[in-house]
Write an enzyme that holds these catalytic residues in place. Structure first.
Site, PDB file in Angstrom:
ATOM      1  N   ASP A   1      32.149  49.041  43.214  1.00 41.29           N
ATOM      2  CA  ASP A   1      32.992  48.071  42.527  1.00 41.29           C
ATOM      3  C   ASP A   1      32.327  47.642  41.213  1.00 41.29           C
ATOM      4  OD1 ASP A   1      35.173  46.354  42.185  1.00 41.29           O
ATOM      5  OD2 ASP A   1      35.112  45.680  44.274  1.00 41.29           O
TER       6      ASP A   1
ATOM      7  N   ASP B   1      43.906  46.053  42.569  1.00 43.41           N
ATOM      8  CA  ASP B   1      44.013  46.387  43.987  1.00 43.41           C
ATOM      9  C   ASP B   1      45.480  46.440  44.392  1.00 43.41           C
ATOM     10  OD1 ASP B   1      41.273  46.191  44.027  1.00 43.41           O
ATOM     11  OD2 ASP B   1      41.185  44.535  45.456  1.00 43.41           O
TER      12      ASP B   1
END
Length: 405
Positions: free
Chosen positions: A156, A214
């Site tokens: 990430d 997301d």
């Protein structure tokens, strides 16, 4: 990949992807995040908390319910597996209550089921949930992941300066490349960079990369990703290929937010885009109908086609109907076959008509044998200029193969 396929890839367009021998087709598997988020309450919710038990349960389902044999191999834990501090030697460590056996033992279990093991971390100082990140420990952490048996890393980009993203991703990638253990490198560099993106550098560093928010468990989220890809496909197209893939995020098929029709849309789009097929759902409770969409071997074959050419938008009809297409194997002489996805995002039924030529299919002397992959319907033999009409219910999709003759 055979020599003939390699030559055909070269002829179809540039492929600038990372050549580390991994992810020659888009990775497939299962990931904790969208369905289980950062649930750490194993006292009150032991079956759904982020734990080694959850990971083992999903590995069992992949191995026993037909997913693994179709290619769904990676079992990936996302954020919140970590202890809040490193150990006395500076190494990452799991939460000992939820992962009492340790991460290496979890990897052994997953490998013992014939599957592959994925772990989440963050390129910055902390993960998005506030656990220790990779920053300052690239070499040690890469070695630790290898010792634990990791096959895939999702990295990430929280808590990292935007200006440092290129250098730090490249530096961590160099540490992975120095390992004896091959590990797929999934990054979110372009999403956190915001733009403009140096996809040449990104594709030379990562095996797959996210440039979207997301995905959320609702239809509007899937549509928003599709509309973003509609805007960016010309920019993205040349950088996808064997070894490196654009990642539109997880498959949410089998969760709460999509109808079966909408699930067909997500599966068709991800396949036509040559996207990773990484599910985030509860495989212990999925309906037979949702499982059938995820396990459609013909649609999976489109996604996993060895040419690895990302689909392009060929027709935009109004605001809601689109036609996407990509070349696929097999070949007939010099002509490749093609796959075509017709998608309706709207709330009303519509028709979308196209010819193989309009879809960008290479001209095949013997025409094309048409097959719709969700129904299995044989559409007969068509020529490049013949019209095919897709009758699309609301928020639904059809996906075809046009096999060169």
């Amino acid at each position: 990949m055979s020599l003939s396929v390699s030559l055909l890839v070269a002829l179809l367009g540039p492929c600038l992807a990372l050549d580390n021998g991994l992810a020659r087709t888009p990775p497939m598997g299962w990931l904790t995040w969208e369905r289980f988020r950062c649930n750490m309450d194993c006292v009150n919710d032991p079956d759904n908390c982020i734990s080694e038990n959850l990971m083992k349960a999903m590995a069992d389902r992949l191995a026993e319910d037909g997913y693994a044999e179709l290619g769904y191999k990676y079992v990936i834990v996302d954020d919140c597996w970590l202890n809040s501090t490193r150990d006395a030697e500076g190494r990452l460590q799991p939460d000992k209550d939820r992962f009492p056996g340790g991460m290496a033992a979890l990897g052994d279990y997953i490998h013992g089921r014939g599957l592959l093991y994925g772990i989440y971390e963050d390129i910055g100082s902390e993960t998005c949930a506030g656990y220790p990140g990779l920053q300052g420990h690239f070499q040690l952490d890469a070695q630790t992941f290898a010792e634990w048996g990791a096959d895939y890393l999702k990295i990430d980009g929280c808590n990292e300066r935007r200006a440092d993203l290129p250098e730090d991703h490249a530096a961590f990638g160099a540490e992975l490349a120095a390992l004896e253990r091959p590990i797929v490198y999934s990054c979110e560099w372009p999403f956190y960079e915001l733009g403009p993106h140096n996809y040449t550098a990104i594709a030379a560093t990562c095996n797959l990369w996210r440039n979207t928010h997301d995905v959320q468990d609702h239809w509007e989220s899937v549509v928003s990703i599709a509309r973003l890809y509609s805007l960016l496909e010309a920019e993205q197209f040349q950088f996808a290929g064997p070894g490196g893939w654009f990642d539109p995020d997880m498959l949410i098929i089998g969760d709460f937010g999509l109808t079966l029709a909408q699930s067909r849309v997500q599966m068709a789009l991800w396949a036509i885009w040559a996207a990773p097929l990484i599910m985030s759902n509860d495989l212990r409770a999925i309906s037979a109908e949702a499982a059938a969409i995820l396990q459609n071997a013909d649609v999976i074959a489109v996604d996993q086609d060895e040419l690895g050419v990302m689909g392009r938008l060929k027709v935009q009809q109004g605001d809601d109907a689109q036609l996407w297409a990509r070349p696929v194997l097999p070949r007939a002489g010099d002509a490749t076959s093609c796959a075509v996805a017709a998608v309706n995002y709207g709330d009303s039924a519509t028709e979308l008509s196209f010819t193989p030529a309009l879809a960008g299919c290479a001209e095949a002397a013997g025409g094309y044998r048409v097959r719709e992959l969700y129904s299995g319907a044989d559409g007969g033999l068509v020529q490049p200029g013949d019209t095919i009409t897709a009758s699309l219910p609301p928020t639904d999709a059809l996906i075809y193969t046009l096999t060169a003759q």
